[in-house]
Design an enzyme around this catalytic site. Structure first.
Site, short mmCIF file in Angstrom:
data_model
loop_
_atom_site.label_atom_id
_atom_site.label_comp_id
_atom_site.label_asym_id
_atom_site.label_seq_id
_atom_site.Cartn_x
_atom_site.Cartn_y
_atom_site.Cartn_z
CG ASP A 12 27.70 46.66 -7.70
OD1 ASP A 12 27.45 45.59 -7.11
OD2 ASP A 12 28.67 47.39 -7.41
N GLY A 13 24.81 46.68 -6.27
CA GLY A 13 24.30 47.31 -5.06
C GLY A 13 23.20 46.53 -4.35
CG HIS A 29 21.22 39.03 -4.40
ND1 HIS A 29 22.01 39.87 -5.17
CD2 HIS A 29 22.05 38.47 -3.49
CE1 HIS A 29 23.26 39.79 -4.74
NE2 HIS A 29 23.31 38.95 -3.73
CB SER A 57 31.47 38.62 -12.56
OG SER A 57 31.95 38.44 -11.25
CG LEU A 122 14.70 43.80 -25.21
CD1 LEU A 122 15.63 44.97 -25.58
CD2 LEU A 122 14.05 44.08 -23.86
CB SER A 180 33.45 44.56 -12.00
OG SER A 180 33.52 45.51 -10.98
#
Ligand code: IPE
Ligand code: IPE
Ligand code: MG
Length: 224
Positions: A12-13, A29, A57, A122, A180
């Site tokens: 976020d941010g 972004h 989201s 991963l 959130s």
């Protein structure tokens, strides 16, 4: 020292960073993508097996169309440019959330998942159009349909994170202390780190500081 298998991140941010530095949320972004690459690299170095990244989201559809379109074009370009090198590093990409995007993007997502399916260094779970409440409701519905007994073990099999261990660490950047609608079930026992820094400013030192701190925490899981 605590074992570390799974890190989940609420990235976020970006918007605030972009406005501050370039007078554009979208520039934030774009800058945030560099941090994604840093975190992937450091996760491999730390032998972390699962990295879950919250990228979009179910609530983010409320944003202006221009911003949404930009986010998905970034994602599309990122996959087009990077999937080969992710694959070479033996990274497996899995999408969690509902793939309800343009048919081009959907195809690209499915193709990327297929290509990297057998990789085992991963696993990146990219949360796209993901919302935990929706995931839980859908899981309940599927369990009901199956006529299985409602137990924790049975229920978990219907979550999008089935076969993935719960996150050991949850990080949220951007100086806000909330979840959130992210992995509400799965973070029941995660160690949570709220970071003041905005996502594009988060760096390898911040990440490794958190990992170091996590390893020394006494995790009780209800025990003493
Ligand atoms: C990135 O941060 C998260 C996404 C939904 C892509 P934001 O876009 O929420 O940035 P802020 O919180 O507005 O600064
Ligand atoms: C959470 O960030 C979602 C992602 C990081 C993708 P938001 O910026 O959408 O969260 P709220 O709306 O501030 O709670
Ligand atoms: Mg935000």
């Amino acid at each position: 020292m605590n074992p570390l298998r799974h890190v989940a991140i609420i990235m976020d941010g970006n918007g605030r960073w972009g406005l501050k530095h370039k007078k554009s949320r979208n520039a934030g972004h774009r800058a945030g993508l560099n941090t994604v690459e840093v975190v992937i690299k450091e996760s491999i170095k730390n032998n972390i097996k699962y990295l879950t990244l919250f990228a979009f989201s179910t609530e983010n559809w409320k944003r202006p169309k221009k911003e949404i379109n930009y986010l998905f074009s970034l994602l599309e370009n990122f996959l087009k440019n990077k999937i080969e090198s992710l694959h070479k590093k033996k990274i497996k990409l899995q999408i969690i959330g509902n793939k309800k995007f343009s048919s081009n993007l959907n195809k690209l997502l499915v193709k990327s998942e297929k290509k990297t399916k057998k990789n085992n260094v991963l696993q990146i779970n990219l949360a796209l159009n993901y919302g935990s409440k929706l995931e839980l409701i859908e899981a309940f519905k599927k369990l009901q349909k199956s006529k299985k007994t409602l137990t924790e073990k049975n229920f978990k099999q219907y979550l999008q994170t089935k076969n993935i261990p719960d996150p050991d660490i949850l990080i949220r950047t951007g100086n806000t202390q909330r979840l959130s609608n992210f992995l509400l079930w799965q973070v029941a026992y995660s160690e949570i780190f709220f970071e003041k820094k905005l996502w594009p400013d988060f760096n390898h030192e911040d990440y490794n500081r958190i990992i170091k701190k996590y390893k020394k925490i006494k995790r009780n899981f209800g025990n003493v």
